[in-house]
Write a protein that holds these residues in place. Sequence first.
Motif, mmCIF file in Angstrom:
data_model
loop_
_atom_site.group_PDB
_atom_site.id
_atom_site.type_symbol
_atom_site.label_atom_id
_atom_site.label_comp_id
_atom_site.label_asym_id
_atom_site.label_seq_id
_atom_site.Cartn_x
_atom_site.Cartn_y
_atom_site.Cartn_z
ATOM 1 N N MET B 191 13.324 -60.842 -65.250
ATOM 2 C CA MET B 191 11.939 -60.890 -65.736
ATOM 3 C C MET B 191 11.015 -60.267 -64.700
ATOM 4 O O MET B 191 11.264 -60.366 -63.497
ATOM 5 N N ARG B 192 9.938 -59.671 -65.175
ATOM 6 C CA ARG B 192 8.919 -59.195 -64.242
ATOM 7 C C ARG B 192 7.927 -60.332 -64.015
ATOM 8 O O ARG B 192 6.975 -60.495 -64.766
ATOM 9 N N ALA B 193 8.211 -61.152 -63.018
ATOM 10 C CA ALA B 193 7.361 -62.300 -62.702
ATOM 11 C C ALA B 193 6.505 -61.962 -61.488
ATOM 12 O O ALA B 193 6.982 -61.337 -60.545
ATOM 13 N N GLU B 194 5.245 -62.336 -61.520
ATOM 14 C CA GLU B 194 4.362 -62.137 -60.369
ATOM 15 C C GLU B 194 3.780 -63.479 -59.947
ATOM 16 O O GLU B 194 3.391 -64.286 -60.791
ATOM 17 N N MET B 195 3.723 -63.674 -58.633
ATOM 18 C CA MET B 195 3.076 -64.871 -58.105
ATOM 19 C C MET B 195 1.602 -64.590 -57.869
ATOM 20 O O MET B 195 1.243 -63.528 -57.365
ATOM 21 N N ILE B 196 0.750 -65.536 -58.263
ATOM 22 C CA ILE B 196 -0.669 -65.474 -57.933
ATOM 23 C C ILE B 196 -0.903 -66.534 -56.863
ATOM 24 O O ILE B 196 -0.845 -67.731 -57.144
ATOM 25 N N TYR B 197 -1.125 -66.068 -55.618
ATOM 26 C CA TYR B 197 -1.340 -67.045 -54.550
ATOM 27 C C TYR B 197 -2.775 -67.553 -54.599
ATOM 28 O O TYR B 197 -3.672 -66.886 -55.121
ATOM 29 N N THR B 198 -3.009 -68.759 -54.099
ATOM 30 C CA THR B 198 -4.365 -69.329 -54.080
ATOM 31 C C THR B 198 -4.718 -69.904 -52.701
ATOM 32 O O THR B 198 -5.775 -70.515 -52.555
ATOM 33 N N GLY B 199 -3.822 -69.715 -51.726
ATOM 34 C CA GLY B 199 -4.089 -70.238 -50.381
ATOM 35 C C GLY B 199 -3.683 -69.223 -49.322
ATOM 36 O O GLY B 199 -3.089 -68.190 -49.632
ATOM 37 N N GLN B 200 -3.992 -69.557 -48.085
ATOM 38 C CA GLN B 200 -3.757 -68.624 -46.980
ATOM 39 C C GLN B 200 -2.278 -68.290 -46.794
ATOM 40 O O GLN B 200 -1.922 -67.145 -46.499
ATOM 41 N N THR B 201 -1.404 -69.296 -46.995
ATOM 42 C CA THR B 201 0.012 -69.047 -46.713
ATOM 43 C C THR B 201 0.599 -68.055 -47.712
ATOM 44 O O THR B 201 1.431 -67.223 -47.354
ATOM 45 N N GLY B 202 0.155 -68.147 -48.967
ATOM 46 C CA GLY B 202 0.619 -67.188 -49.978
ATOM 47 C C GLY B 202 0.302 -65.760 -49.554
ATOM 48 O O GLY B 202 1.140 -64.858 -49.669
ATOM 49 N N TRP B 203 -0.909 -65.576 -49.020
ATOM 50 C CA TRP B 203 -1.271 -64.237 -48.528
ATOM 51 C C TRP B 203 -0.370 -63.831 -47.367
ATOM 52 O O TRP B 203 0.169 -62.725 -47.329
ATOM 53 N N MET B 204 -0.170 -64.771 -46.421
ATOM 54 C CA MET B 204 0.674 -64.458 -45.254
ATOM 55 C C MET B 204 2.109 -64.156 -45.663
ATOM 56 O O MET B 204 2.794 -63.376 -45.021
ATOM 57 N N GLN B 205 2.548 -64.804 -46.752
ATOM 58 C CA GLN B 205 3.918 -64.554 -47.213
ATOM 59 C C GLN B 205 4.024 -63.230 -47.954
ATOM 60 O O GLN B 205 5.117 -62.808 -48.307
ATOM 61 N N GLY B 206 2.891 -62.615 -48.242
ATOM 62 C CA GLY B 206 2.945 -61.267 -48.788
ATOM 63 C C GLY B 206 2.798 -61.153 -50.294
ATOM 64 O O GLY B 206 3.033 -60.075 -50.845
ATOM 65 N N ALA B 207 2.411 -62.236 -50.995
ATOM 66 C CA ALA B 207 2.154 -62.101 -52.428
ATOM 67 C C ALA B 207 1.029 -61.084 -52.597
ATOM 68 O O ALA B 207 0.069 -61.056 -51.819
ATOM 69 N N ARG B 208 1.156 -60.200 -53.593
ATOM 70 C CA ARG B 208 0.233 -59.079 -53.694
ATOM 71 C C ARG B 208 -1.073 -59.470 -54.375
ATOM 72 O O ARG B 208 -2.120 -58.919 -54.094
ATOM 73 N N TYR B 209 -1.003 -60.423 -55.297
ATOM 74 C CA TYR B 209 -2.183 -60.771 -56.084
ATOM 75 C C TYR B 209 -2.582 -62.220 -55.844
ATOM 76 O O TYR B 209 -1.731 -63.105 -55.822
ATOM 77 N N GLY B 210 -3.862 -62.445 -55.721
ATOM 78 C CA GLY B 210 -4.313 -63.815 -55.546
ATOM 79 C C GLY B 210 -5.622 -63.867 -54.811
ATOM 80 O O GLY B 210 -6.297 -62.846 -54.608
ATOM 81 N N VAL B 211 -5.993 -65.065 -54.383
ATOM 82 C CA VAL B 211 -7.286 -65.279 -53.774
ATOM 83 C C VAL B 211 -7.185 -66.576 -52.971
ATOM 84 O O VAL B 211 -6.443 -67.482 -53.353
ATOM 85 N N ILE B 212 -7.873 -66.626 -51.841
ATOM 86 C CA ILE B 212 -7.865 -67.863 -51.054
ATOM 87 C C ILE B 212 -9.021 -68.719 -51.552
ATOM 88 O O ILE B 212 -10.168 -68.544 -51.164
ATOM 89 N N LEU B 213 -8.700 -69.634 -52.472
ATOM 90 C CA LEU B 213 -9.733 -70.349 -53.221
ATOM 91 C C LEU B 213 -10.703 -71.114 -52.335
ATOM 92 O O LEU B 213 -11.897 -71.146 -52.610
ATOM 93 N N ASP B 214 -10.194 -71.739 -51.267
ATOM 94 C CA ASP B 214 -11.071 -72.713 -50.609
ATOM 95 C C ASP B 214 -12.156 -72.096 -49.750
ATOM 96 O O ASP B 214 -13.056 -72.794 -49.295
ATOM 97 N N ALA B 215 -12.111 -70.777 -49.563
ATOM 98 C CA ALA B 215 -13.166 -70.135 -48.779
ATOM 99 C C ALA B 215 -14.261 -69.550 -49.674
ATOM 100 O O ALA B 215 -15.242 -69.018 -49.185
ATOM 101 N N ILE B 216 -14.089 -69.651 -50.985
ATOM 102 C CA ILE B 216 -14.993 -68.983 -51.929
ATOM 103 C C ILE B 216 -16.156 -69.889 -52.313
ATOM 104 O O ILE B 216 -15.945 -71.070 -52.587
#
Lengths: 363, 363
Positions: B191-216
């Motif tokens: 399957m073509r599955a994509e992760m949407i990160y919502t925290g800092q660690t998701g970004w650090m782990q390299g997920a391409r799409y997402g947003v760090i919710l708690d700073a917004i």
Amino acid sequence: MTAAPSDRAPAIVLANGHYQSSYAKTAHGLVRGSARYRVLGVVDPSAAGRDAGELLDGVRRGIPISASVAEAVTAAAERPRFCIVGIATSGGVLPPELKQSLQEAIEQNMSLVSGLHDQLAADRALVAAARARGVELIDIRRPRAFGELHFWSGRILSVQTPRLAVLGTDCALGKRTTARLLVEACRDAGMRAEMIYTGQTGWMQGARYGVILDAIPNDFVSGELEHALLECHDHARPDVMIIEGQSALRNPSGPCGAELLLSAGARSVILQHAPGRTYFDGLEEHEVNIPSLADELALIRLYGARTLAIALNSQGIQPGERAPIRTRLEQEHGIPAVWPLEEGVARLVPLVRALCEGQPGAN
Amino acid sequence: MTAAPSDRAPAIVLANGHYQSSYAKTAHGLVRGSARYRVLGVVDPSAAGRDAGELLDGVRRGIPISASVAEAVTAAAERPRFCIVGIATSGGVLPPELKQSLQEAIEQNMSLVSGLHDQLAADRALVAAARARGVELIDIRRPRAFGELHFWSGRILSVQTPRLAVLGTDCALGKRTTARLLVEACRDAGMRAEMIYTGQTGWMQGARYGVILDAIPNDFVSGELEHALLECHDHARPDVMIIEGQSALRNPSGPCGAELLLSAGARSVILQHAPGRTYFDGLEEHEVNIPSLADELALIRLYGARTLAIALNSQGIQPGERAPIRTRLEQEHGIPAVWPLEEGVARLVPLVRALCEGQPGAN
């Protein structure tokens, strides 16, 4: 909620073209009353010549609507010192025609007050003009630095003073006005009630305690709300804190309410509802239905709170329909229903008194 | 989720004193895997000499824990280019001992990466040292200007691609790891599955799409989340988007989750739960109980979503208790339950496939 007229700064309110829509809810709140500003006039060419109070809810308040800033100054009984942005704009930006009115206000030696996300202080022309005239640019939604923000501590959980949240099934249906009327009615009945504002208009109306939730970084929303309640508790020692809700628990454009029930510990709710609306305000084109009242009451119960009464907004409702709707809702849900703007909130006061007296099951 | 080793920047991770607690969940995520960084070592004097993987979950990963930055550099197989803050700190501040380690990392010519609210760029000593060495200070939670933020548009409501949210009944119980394992398992199954990160660690782990919710800023949370999903949809054209949850729907220190169900339109949920916990993480002294699973499932239903399965965290649970707990929960709630870290998430893959294939009632 009230202050001697001499304490209040004379101001005009900009509602350019929107006074008769819910985009102008800040202007509407200021016309209804403010302890911070004495509103001398409203600017809106599309309603010039009318009385702002009469057009809003049929009650004349001696606040003329003028076609321009210059005409508003001429029509006013005294010199306004502040010019307040009274409308929400698309995307929170300052559109060019609004900037034009703000420039005119600066030229008339007024300081500017805005709660838009788009900051007055970010506009070079306004900054230069304000500096030249020696007036202030007041951005009440100015983002604050990390060091000024509070994390949630949990201290609020040990505060015994009851917290009552005025939530709604939608935006822009009267939560703030119901909260304000209820605070006034409780004070008139001898209770020490304090309003906790959560939006820009509450601040402009002069509530002493609160926070503008939507400008706060997400991680600090619960802590800033708690901090406002603790400040109110520590300084004012009220009998009850009545918290203004924002948006709606299930509004997809920005759900809000869980913070009030969980982080502020509001165990009691007044639920504002507009029986004449089908879709969420602003989401008509997406046809997103407002959930049923029964469902919303169940949701609030799952958050650990009890809904004491339903407060109704009469948009799209004929006067003759009000009594039957109230009766039907009271029968269906087993709690009182009131039309705050049409009939006042006197029937809610005993419910708040029961909370304050800590009657069994009351909080 | 994976990249060739040569694409990933060599890095060490600071977990000063906290590697064996949930404060180090960013470090734990980076040890489990990152497409952005190749983790060469962890710094924590309280666990020096151990293998970071073995200490985390019993799986050796050849990542040594050292007592200091200097020792971590000596122990590493190559020169680290980045030093990442791998812990959450009280109040999000940079405490002095962490600053000391960060200074040492700069002296070793490393650029710094931090997801704390307290910005690296606000510390004069770090700024001066970084300038002298020609290295970067990367604050991934840097607040953004108003003009860079998106309001919610509603466009996501017309996107047909199913969205699955991994929510939890508490913080720090494995939501991100379950989401990551599930994305990998779905990809392995074609399957073509994509992760949407919502925290800092998701970004650090390299997920391409997402947003760090708690700073917004609060008003833009729903719009920024929608924007991340639309970007993912428009660029990657995935079969399914799996959204990392934050906090818990009823965590009083900062409720979260309604945005994922309403504003991102996730109609399906995997619910992460720690049956060995009684109180919310960090709220033990206030004795705030985690609500029951049955209640949480009812709450998710009221938000218009269906819970497909329960994912379990084994904190405080003996290995022999796992099978009976799983069986009991499956019987009580009528949906599958899995222990992702202990048994993998293979049993969840057919549920996601059913969503992608649009089986009746599946989304």
